[in-house]
Design a protein around this motif. Sequence first.
Motif, short mmCIF file in Angstrom:
data_model
loop_
_atom_site.label_atom_id
_atom_site.label_comp_id
_atom_site.label_asym_id
_atom_site.label_seq_id
_atom_site.Cartn_x
_atom_site.Cartn_y
_atom_site.Cartn_z
N THR A 278 0.85 -1.19 0.00
CA THR A 278 0.00 0.00 0.00
C THR A 278 0.88 1.24 0.00
OG1 THR A 278 -0.11 -0.03 2.42
CG2 THR A 278 -1.87 -1.16 1.22
N GLY A 279 0.36 2.33 -0.54
CA GLY A 279 1.13 3.58 -0.54
C GLY A 279 2.25 3.57 -1.56
N ASN A 280 3.40 4.08 -1.15
CA ASN A 280 4.55 4.25 -2.05
C ASN A 280 5.09 2.90 -2.54
OD1 ASN A 280 6.82 5.30 -3.38
ND2 ASN A 280 8.05 5.23 -1.51
N LYS A 281 5.28 2.79 -3.87
CA LYS A 281 5.84 1.56 -4.46
C LYS A 281 7.08 1.86 -5.29
CE LYS A 281 1.25 -0.56 -4.75
NZ LYS A 281 0.23 -1.16 -5.63
N THR A 282 7.60 3.08 -5.15
CA THR A 282 8.77 3.49 -5.93
C THR A 282 9.97 2.62 -5.59
OG1 THR A 282 7.96 5.76 -5.92
CG2 THR A 282 10.27 5.43 -6.52
N GLY A 283 10.62 2.10 -6.61
CA GLY A 283 11.83 1.30 -6.40
C GLY A 283 11.58 -0.16 -6.11
N LEU A 284 10.33 -0.58 -6.05
CA LEU A 284 10.01 -1.99 -5.76
C LEU A 284 9.98 -2.78 -7.05
CD1 LEU A 284 7.20 -1.59 -3.08
CD2 LEU A 284 9.68 -1.68 -2.76
N ILE A 285 10.72 -3.88 -7.07
CA ILE A 285 10.83 -4.71 -8.28
C ILE A 285 10.60 -6.18 -7.90
CG2 ILE A 285 12.39 -5.47 -10.13
CD1 ILE A 285 13.81 -2.80 -9.91
N ASP A 286 9.96 -6.88 -8.81
CA ASP A 286 9.68 -8.30 -8.61
C ASP A 286 10.96 -9.08 -8.30
OD1 ASP A 286 8.06 -10.72 -8.78
OD2 ASP A 286 9.10 -11.10 -10.67
N GLY A 287 10.95 -9.86 -7.20
CA GLY A 287 12.09 -10.70 -6.84
C GLY A 287 13.00 -10.11 -5.77
N MET A 288 12.76 -8.86 -5.35
CA MET A 288 13.62 -8.25 -4.33
C MET A 288 13.40 -8.92 -2.97
SD MET A 288 13.61 -4.14 -4.97
CE MET A 288 14.77 -3.38 -6.11
N ASN A 289 14.49 -9.06 -2.19
CA ASN A 289 14.41 -9.60 -0.83
C ASN A 289 14.00 -8.49 0.13
OD1 ASN A 289 15.38 -12.38 -1.23
ND2 ASN A 289 17.27 -11.39 -1.82
N ILE A 290 13.13 -8.84 1.08
CA ILE A 290 12.68 -7.84 2.06
C ILE A 290 12.69 -8.43 3.46
CG2 ILE A 290 11.24 -6.68 0.35
CD1 ILE A 290 9.45 -8.54 3.07
N THR A 291 12.69 -7.54 4.45
CA THR A 291 12.51 -7.91 5.85
C THR A 291 11.28 -7.19 6.36
OG1 THR A 291 14.88 -8.20 6.20
CG2 THR A 291 13.51 -7.90 8.16
N GLY A 292 10.30 -7.95 6.86
CA GLY A 292 9.04 -7.36 7.27
C GLY A 292 8.77 -7.50 8.76
N ILE A 293 8.03 -6.54 9.31
CA ILE A 293 7.57 -6.58 10.69
C ILE A 293 6.05 -6.57 10.67
CG2 ILE A 293 7.57 -5.42 12.93
CD1 ILE A 293 10.29 -6.46 12.20
N VAL A 294 5.45 -7.66 11.14
CA VAL A 294 3.99 -7.79 11.16
C VAL A 294 3.46 -7.25 12.48
CG1 VAL A 294 2.04 -9.35 10.93
CG2 VAL A 294 4.17 -9.84 9.71
#
Length: 399
Positions: A278-294
């Motif tokens: 949601t919101g800003n998606k600038t710079g996000l590309i399919d396949g990138m690794n992320i670290t999330g906090i739920v």
Amino acid sequence: MVSCGKKENVPEHSEQETEQTEGHTENQQSVVSLTEEQIKAVGITLGTVEMKELTSTIKANGLLRVPNNNKATVTSLYGGIIKTLNVQVGSFVRKGQVIATIANPEFIQLQEEYLTSDSRITYAEQEYSRQKELFDNDAGAKKNLQNAQAELKALRTKKASLLKQLQMMGISPGKVSNGNMRSGLAVTAQISGTVSSISAQIGSYTDISSPVAEIIDNHSIHLDLQVFEKDLPKMKVGQVVHFKLTNNPEIEYDAAIYSIGSSFENDSKTISVHADVTGNKTGLIDGMNITGIVSLDKTTTPAIPDEAIVEADGKFYIFVETAQNQETDHAHYSEKNESRVKQKSKIVNFEKIEVVKGSSDMGYTAITAVKEISSKTKIAVKGAFFINAKLTNSGEHEH
């Protein structure tokens, strides 16, 4: 005179006295004394344990993904030589936009067959009428009538096929004429999105099995979080996920969980949890690794500011005020009478108490103290690091 060999009686400490002394020493090592001047100089601030509404969290790693229905492989319906390429990697294209053009002599042949189909059909219709008239007058064989009828039907079917092929090629059948035949075929984008790769080049041959380019619609990008089995019961649709890219941890993005998997991923014993960005998606590309906090449900719990907690030997501690009314003599040099004058200075004692950390949110961390702490007990909410350093230095210099 004292006789030789006479020993003076020396009192021996009992085992109980030794244990009491060791316990007293250990207690001293967890208490540090500071003057009011020191407290003010380093900016130590006192406060109490507060009841705060904190959001507990779960950390999970994952990947950015784009659903397959938002990806497109651009191919040509017919083989041919690439004549033009109108896009580059990273270009944004809209659905129906021309990506490339290809040429093939067969395209002209298809148009030629379509143009001549009408005359062949006209001749076949005349032949059918002639054979029917002969048959009706018992002057012709039934077999000849059937052959004429089959030929007419085949020609009409052929024209319908040519019509569809021209339309699929992007050629308007009504505009095809002897002086207006197209030798090129336009290859268009099936979806709107960003060109992620280009496989063809000008002059190369492409067919229906060779992709010209690939398009991805990153507006539909989502997270695939890998959540461990023990945390799965805490996951719910609608929960907020704050995540950062592994290669760019300075920017934080947001997502919301919309689906929770029901099977394990390979041998990792993790379950995929899907979340819409949601919101800003600038710079996000399919396949990138992320670290999330739920973010889980909010709970009201005893909490203190993050900086009130110090870590030592893998454990966490806070400093609690134990006494405040002690005074000590403080030597002060007076220039007026060139002598040192003793002044009274208030001493504040801080005891080091172990705590167990809970969830952190908005600069506060939930704690559970190993020993009971009163709600009115003063603790060092700012400057705890200095107190711990003072305690450590005091311990190192004890003999």
